[in-house]
Structures are given as C-alpha cells and as structure tokens.
Design a protein around this motif. Structure first.
Motif, PDB file in Angstrom:
ATOM      1  N   VAL A  87      27.064 -18.673   0.669  1.00  0.00           N
ATOM      2  CA  VAL A  87      26.598 -18.698  -0.571  1.00  0.00           C
ATOM      3  C   VAL A  87      27.654 -18.991  -1.437  1.00  0.00           C
ATOM      4  O   VAL A  87      28.754 -18.360  -1.397  1.00  0.00           O
ATOM      5  CB  VAL A  87      26.019 -17.338  -1.038  1.00  0.00           C
ATOM      6  CG1 VAL A  87      25.678 -17.368  -2.671  1.00  0.00           C
ATOM      7  CG2 VAL A  87      24.842 -17.074  -0.481  1.00  0.00           C
ATOM      8  N   PRO A  88      27.784 -20.178  -2.184  1.00  0.00           N
ATOM      9  CA  PRO A  88      29.042 -20.626  -2.787  1.00  0.00           C
ATOM     10  C   PRO A  88      29.713 -19.525  -3.658  1.00  0.00           C
ATOM     11  O   PRO A  88      28.995 -18.764  -4.437  1.00  0.00           O
ATOM     12  CB  PRO A  88      28.333 -21.762  -3.736  1.00  0.00           C
ATOM     13  CG  PRO A  88      27.280 -22.199  -3.137  1.00  0.00           C
ATOM     14  CD  PRO A  88      26.397 -20.889  -2.505  1.00  0.00           C
ATOM     15  N   GLY A  89      30.869 -19.276  -3.345  1.00  0.00           N
ATOM     16  CA  GLY A  89      31.574 -18.335  -4.338  1.00  0.00           C
ATOM     17  C   GLY A  89      31.484 -17.016  -3.943  1.00  0.00           C
ATOM     18  O   GLY A  89      31.987 -16.156  -4.556  1.00  0.00           O
ATOM     19  N   LYS A  90      30.776 -16.854  -2.602  1.00  0.00           N
ATOM     20  CA  LYS A  90      30.562 -15.292  -2.236  1.00  0.00           C
ATOM     21  C   LYS A  90      31.163 -15.061  -0.849  1.00  0.00           C
ATOM     22  O   LYS A  90      30.987 -16.158   0.250  1.00  0.00           O
ATOM     23  CB  LYS A  90      29.142 -15.047  -2.582  1.00  0.00           C
ATOM     24  CG  LYS A  90      28.819 -14.987  -3.924  1.00  0.00           C
ATOM     25  CD  LYS A  90      28.673 -13.707  -4.612  1.00  0.00           C
ATOM     26  CE  LYS A  90      27.984 -13.314  -5.488  1.00  0.00           C
ATOM     27  NZ  LYS A  90      27.835 -14.172  -6.747  1.00  0.00           N
ATOM     28  N   ASP A  91      31.417 -13.989  -0.653  1.00  0.00           N
ATOM     29  CA  ASP A  91      31.945 -13.791   0.854  1.00  0.00           C
ATOM     30  C   ASP A  91      30.904 -13.489   1.678  1.00  0.00           C
ATOM     31  O   ASP A  91      29.829 -13.007   1.249  1.00  0.00           O
ATOM     32  CB  ASP A  91      32.613 -12.405   0.887  1.00  0.00           C
ATOM     33  CG  ASP A  91      33.165 -11.985   2.363  1.00  0.00           C
ATOM     34  OD1 ASP A  91      33.633 -12.764   3.058  1.00  0.00           O
ATOM     35  OD2 ASP A  91      32.950 -10.592   2.617  1.00  0.00           O
ATOM     36  N   ASP A  92      30.953 -14.154   3.129  1.00  0.00           N
ATOM     37  CA  ASP A  92      29.430 -14.083   4.003  1.00  0.00           C
ATOM     38  C   ASP A  92      29.407 -12.713   4.208  1.00  0.00           C
ATOM     39  O   ASP A  92      28.041 -12.293   4.484  1.00  0.00           O
ATOM     40  CB  ASP A  92      30.129 -14.946   5.194  1.00  0.00           C
ATOM     41  CG  ASP A  92      29.900 -16.440   4.850  1.00  0.00           C
ATOM     42  OD1 ASP A  92      29.569 -16.821   3.785  1.00  0.00           O
ATOM     43  OD2 ASP A  92      30.361 -16.949   5.926  1.00  0.00           O
ATOM     44  N   VAL A  93      30.402 -11.728   4.496  1.00  0.00           N
ATOM     45  CA  VAL A  93      29.939 -10.503   4.904  1.00  0.00           C
ATOM     46  C   VAL A  93      29.629  -9.423   3.964  1.00  0.00           C
ATOM     47  O   VAL A  93      28.723  -8.636   3.991  1.00  0.00           O
ATOM     48  CB  VAL A  93      31.159  -9.858   5.799  1.00  0.00           C
ATOM     49  CG1 VAL A  93      30.789  -8.555   6.100  1.00  0.00           C
ATOM     50  CG2 VAL A  93      31.509 -10.806   6.861  1.00  0.00           C
ATOM     51  N   THR A  94      30.329  -9.398   2.721  1.00  0.00           N
ATOM     52  CA  THR A  94      30.092  -8.349   1.913  1.00  0.00           C
ATOM     53  C   THR A  94      29.523  -8.938   0.481  1.00  0.00           C
ATOM     54  O   THR A  94      28.744  -8.200  -0.291  1.00  0.00           O
ATOM     55  CB  THR A  94      31.411  -7.826   1.241  1.00  0.00           C
ATOM     56  OG1 THR A  94      31.949  -8.809   0.624  1.00  0.00           O
ATOM     57  CG2 THR A  94      32.221  -7.266   2.490  1.00  0.00           C
ATOM     58  N   GLY A  95      29.451 -10.370   0.243  1.00  0.00           N
ATOM     59  CA  GLY A  95      28.656 -11.016  -0.807  1.00  0.00           C
ATOM     60  C   GLY A  95      29.457 -10.504  -2.111  1.00  0.00           C
ATOM     61  O   GLY A  95      29.072 -11.137  -3.176  1.00  0.00           O
TER      62      GLY A  95
END
Ligand code: AP5
Ligand code: ZN
Length: 213
Positions: A146-154
């Motif tokens: 998701v653009p601008g968001k960490d894959d693991v924690t969001g």
C-alpha cells in the motif's frame, strides 16, 4: 557467524541484513538505525549525534564504539552478529577487534557491497523507511503493497532527513575517505568478499548466502 556489511550509502546493507538475520538467527546491529532512534528520542547521545548526521558526516568514534560495546553485551549477540554500518573508520575496526579478542573471537567475513557512486542517488532519493523496524522500501525498486504504508504494520513510511542529493555528497565523501580504508584493513586479513551490489536484491542475496555458507 560474525559478519560485517560495508559499502556506501544506498548500496543495500539495510535491505540484505534482515534476510541474513532470519536465515542464521543472528543479532543485527545497525549503528545508523540506533543513532536515528536516539535522535528521535532526544537522548543525550542523540543530541550529540544529530548535527553530524544531518550534515552527512560521521559521528565520533567514541560515541559509536560506546553504542556497539554496550549492545554486544546482549546474550543474543554472543553466538554471532551482523554489523550494518559499523565499523566505518579504521579506529572503529581496531576497537572492535580488541573487543572481540577479549571474548576469544574474531570477525569471520566482511561483505563489501561494491557499486558505482552514480547509481546511488536514485536509490537514496527514492527510499522510504519504516522507522520503528528500519525496513526500507523504494518508490521504483521495492514499492510497499500500500503506497506510503509499511507492509507488516501498516504504519506510515517516512523519508530520512539525510536522504537528499546534497547530503548524499558528504556521505559519499565520508565513505571514500574514512570507510574505504576499513575495507583495505579487512582485505589484508583475507576475510573480505566483494559483492556485485548493483545487481537485483535477489541476486545480491544469493551472493551473500554463498559467501557466508
Ligand atoms: P546509515 O544509516 O548507516 O546510512 P548509510 O551507510 O549511508 O547507509 P544507508 O542506510 O543509506 O544505505 P543501505 O546500504 O542500508 O541501503 P538500503 O538497503 O536501505 O548511517 C547514517 C548516518 O549515521 C551516517 O551518515 C553517520 O552520520 C551516522 N553513523 C552510522 N554509523 C556510524 C559509524 N559506525 N560511525 C560514525 N557515524 C555513523 O537501500 C537503499 C535503497 O535502495 C532502498 O530504498 C532499497 O529499497 C533500495 N535497494 C536496495 N537494494 C537494491 C538493489 N539491489 N536494487 C535496487 N534497489 C535496491
Ligand atoms: Zn542502512
């Protein structure tokens, strides 16, 4: 295993170290991440380190050696470690050797991320990080799900203050003047392995796995 990752800003140290850490269950110490955490928390150490970091210069040897000395006392670091971004001067390398000698151990391998300076600006200016974990992404080469968001924690991703073309110039200068001699220091001990760091992340990972297996 006791492994050091060395190379210029943006060469891929922070991208590769979690993979190596997971494969061999090693303690992973990244002085840049530790210093950024100290700056964010405004600890006395962070306040002393901030000015040099913002300018792309190295923080004093005493400060970083102190951090590493403290961190290496953790039981999880006794079996082995990956050092990312340390040592960066010959003095730091000598201090590390002395520290390990006291424990009756030594560095096994130094992975030298070889890459042309010209490739690094695009890597650095396109990087986004998740500050809590140190995970890095890249708008073009490693985009998050998701653009601008960490894959693991969001959680939101940020850009590092020193990740711009201007500060990169000083960081590269520091690398060539102060850190290249560290590579020569370990090469003369016969423990340096040169990697083709301009290749894809996967190709670099397989070179690393071959080198440390
Ligand atoms: P530090 O945090 O260590 O920064 P650095 O050495 O400049 O290295 P970077 O973190 O910029 O690069 P990296 O190799 O980790 O690249 P990454 O994998 O993220 O140090 C910061 C500052 O702290 C220093 O300037 C200094 O002031 C201070 N400091 C720290 N340690 C110190 C010490 N020992 N002594 C004194 N001062 C110290 O990759 C970069 C980007 O490229 C990412 O976006 C990634 O997704 C992408 N990428 C990675 N690999 C590839 C690939 N193979 N192909 C395409 N893209 C890729
Ligand atoms: Zn890094």
């Amino acid at each position: 295993k006791r492994v050091i990752l060395v190379g210029p800003p943006g060469c891929g140290k922070g991208t590769q170290s979690p993979i190596l850490k997971d494969e061999y269950c090693l303690c992973h110490l990244a002085t840049g991440d530790m210093l950024r955490a100290a700056v964010a928390a405004k600890t006395p150490l962070g306040l002393r380190a901030k000015e040099a970091m913002d300018k792309g210069e190295l923080v004093s040897d005493d400060l970083v050696v102190g951090i590493i000395d403290e961190a290496m006392k953790k039981p999880s670091c006794q079996k082995g470690f990956i050092l990312d971004g340390f040592p960066r001067t010959v003095i730091q390398a000598e201090k590390l050797d002395a520290m390990l000698e006291k424990q009756g151990t030594k560095v096994d391998k130094v992975l030298n991320f070889e890459i042309a300076d010209s490739i690094l600006e695009e890597r650095i200016t396109g990087r986004w990080i998740h500050p809590a974990s140190g995970r890095s992404y890249h708008t073009k080469f490693a985009p998050p799900k998701v653009p601008g968001k960490d894959d693991v924690t969001g959680e939101p991703l940020i850009q590092r203050k020193d990740d711009n073309a201007e500060v990169l110039k000083s960081r590269l200068e520091a690398f060539h003047k102060q850190t290249k001699p560290v590579i020569d220091y370990y090469t003369s001990k016969g423990i340096t392995v040169n990697l083709h760091a301009e290749k894809s992340p996967k190709d670099v990972t397989s070179e690393i796995m071959k080198a440390v297996s």
